[in-house]
Design an enzyme around this catalytic site. Structure first.
Site, PDB file in Angstrom:
ATOM      1  N   SER A 225       0.833  -1.198   0.000  1.00 27.95           N
ATOM      2  CA  SER A 225       0.000   0.000   0.000  1.00 27.95           C
ATOM      3  C   SER A 225       0.876   1.260   0.000  1.00 27.95           C
ATOM      4  O   SER A 225       1.698   1.439  -0.901  1.00 27.95           O
ATOM      5  CB  SER A 225      -0.942  -0.036   1.208  1.00 27.95           C
ATOM      6  OG  SER A 225      -1.902   0.993   1.135  1.00 27.95           O
ATOM      7  N   ASP A 326      -9.911  -3.596  -5.681  1.00 31.08           N
ATOM      8  CA  ASP A 326      -9.304  -2.667  -4.729  1.00 31.08           C
ATOM      9  C   ASP A 326      -9.914  -1.277  -4.925  1.00 31.08           C
ATOM     10  O   ASP A 326      -9.769  -0.679  -5.989  1.00 31.08           O
ATOM     11  CB  ASP A 326      -7.788  -2.623  -4.948  1.00 31.08           C
ATOM     12  CG  ASP A 326      -7.045  -1.876  -3.845  1.00 31.08           C
ATOM     13  OD1 ASP A 326      -7.650  -0.995  -3.212  1.00 31.08           O
ATOM     14  OD2 ASP A 326      -5.861  -2.181  -3.630  1.00 31.08           O
ATOM     15  N   HIS A 358      -8.331  -4.344  -1.237  1.00 29.22           N
ATOM     16  CA  HIS A 358      -7.051  -3.765  -0.833  1.00 29.22           C
ATOM     17  C   HIS A 358      -6.401  -4.563   0.298  1.00 29.22           C
ATOM     18  O   HIS A 358      -5.173  -4.701   0.347  1.00 29.22           O
ATOM     19  CB  HIS A 358      -7.268  -2.319  -0.388  1.00 29.22           C
ATOM     20  CG  HIS A 358      -6.004  -1.539  -0.190  1.00 29.22           C
ATOM     21  ND1 HIS A 358      -5.176  -1.180  -1.228  1.00 29.22           N
ATOM     22  CD2 HIS A 358      -5.421  -1.042   0.946  1.00 29.22           C
ATOM     23  CE1 HIS A 358      -4.140  -0.493  -0.758  1.00 29.22           C
ATOM     24  NE2 HIS A 358      -4.259  -0.410   0.552  1.00 29.22           N
TER      25      HIS A 358
END
Length: 417
Positions: A225, A326, A358
């Protein structure tokens, strides 16, 4: 090892003509060993981290309380900065519920983190606040083992080294050392501070991991991320530095591969998306040091820049993972970076997971137990030149479930990510 994945694109092209035609004699490639600047930390101090006795139960509890206080203080500072906003408040409440549903797994991983003899917490790697890293060491290893340097996510705001405990545990069980590198978050620092910290942590791993039993010739970089963005910025910036004449404390040539999990690599294109998701434009631009700085911290744009073509040729193998569902960072972010790298002749693997969100790739799937395709892919790349390790991977025990399925399903529905 045969791994079935939903969508896999392997990309490799010949370097563009502008790279091939460069005068390599006048352009420095990698610093020689004599030219690499080492940190001032002595080998004896590093060894002392290994040989120090395990702390008492009371000391462990005190350490846990101190780290909890740190995170609470930073959270309160952040809340004062944010003020009142509907979107982020709803996201925060959803995050609390999400964390509660995953708590059975977090408790088990937390116990391992604080009380396992295989975890070395808060090893100092630099002089700045939060310049600490956690080491996850395999049990009963005699030979030098491969190493993963991991940069965790957290929206550039709530990242913390302990978030990598589950990954560290899983990889350590497979004979791989993991170094989870902490870094200053906003408002404690801005993006340049985060990149600086990540570079300092990677330098420590490259130069000192042998003292912990790691193989300095087999170091892999992983980011997730926001951590994938920070790690990719660090890697690309390091390659650009090595095209100049300045000394560096580590070299891109020391990294065998980079794995990016659910990362965002073109920040210019993500400002409005993050704003609509609750990370408001004013805050995000403060994190990124203003709108004029966005291109400098967008690895995709740096890769596409013609003047950086030779720097791109220095990059290691790149493996990008992303879920097609996501919502926090669209999977097109990884696809666009893969396209940019491919156009410059870099070796890229783009792996898309149909229907994954995600957090599925990094949290829900590992907590579910059983086969974890992303983890198995990472291990397969790391062990691809190690026949004996590959044979052990085939016989590796299946990871046990840490959270009931109904709680994982509900967590996915309330997830703010």
């Amino acid at each position: 090892m045969k791994i079935d994945l939903p969508i896999v694109e392997r990309r490799k092209e010949n370097p563009p003509s502008d790279v091939a035609s460069m005068n390599l004699e006048s352009t420095p490639l990698f610093p020689t060993n004599g030219g690499i600047r080492r940190r001032a930390a002595s080998e004896s101090s590093v060894s002392g981290c290994i040989m120090s006795p395990r702390r008492s139960f009371g000391s462990e509890v005190q350490h846990a309380a101190e780290e909890t206080f740190l995170l609470t203080r930073l959270t309160l500072t952040l809340l004062r900065y944010l003020g009142i906003g509907y979107r982020w408040i709803m996201k925060y409440l959803a995050l609390c519920l999400y964390a509660f549903l995953l708590m059975p797994g977090f408790i088990q991983v937390g116990y391992y983190y604080f009380f396992s003899s295989q975890v070395r917490r808060s090893v100092v790697y630099g002089e700045q606040p939060r310049n600490r890293l956690d080491l996850y060491l395999p049990a009963n290893t005699k030979d030098r083992t491969p190493v993963v340097a991991f940069i965790t996510g957290g929206a550039w705001i709530i990242g913390y080294k302990a978030w990598g405990a589950l990954l560290g545990r899983r990889l350590a069980e497979r004979g791989i050392i993991v170094a989870c590198i902490d870094y200053r978050n906003f408002p404690q620092g801005t993006i340049s501070d985060m990149v600086e910290d990540a570079s300092e942590g990677i330098s420590f791993v490259c130069n000192h991991i042998a003292s912990f039993g790691g193989d300095p010739s087999r170091i892999y970089l992983v980011g997730q991320s926001a951590g994938a963005h920070i790690a990719s910025c660090t890697l690309v910036n390091q390659a650009i530095k090595e095209c100049g004449e300045g000394g560096t404390s580590w070299s891109v040539s020391q990294i065998k591969a980079y794995f990016g999990i659910s990362g965002g690599y073109n920040i210019v294109n993500l400002v409005d998306h993050f704003h609509n998701r609750g990370l408001y434009r004013s805050i995000f631009l403060s994190v990124m040091e203003g709108e004029e700085s966005l291109p400098a911290f967008s690895p995709e744009l740096l890769v596409r820049k013609p003047s950086n073509s030779f720097a791109v040729s220095l990059l290691p193998r790149i493996v990008l993972f992303h879920g097609t569902s996501d919502c926090s960072i669209p999977s097109t972010a990884s696809k666009d970076l893969a396209d940019a790298l491919t156009a410059k002749g870099a070796m890229v693997d783009l792996i898309l997971y149909e229907g994954k969100t995600h957090t599925d790739l990094f949290l829900q799937d590992p907590l579910r137990g059983g086969s974890d395709p992303l983890l198995e892919t990472v291990i397969a790349v790391i062990h691809e030149d190690d026949v004996s390790a590959g044979a052990k991977d085939v016989e590796a025990p299946i990871a046990r479930r840490l959270v009931p399925e109904w709680m994982l399903t509900l967590a996915s529905r309330v997830s703010p990510f």
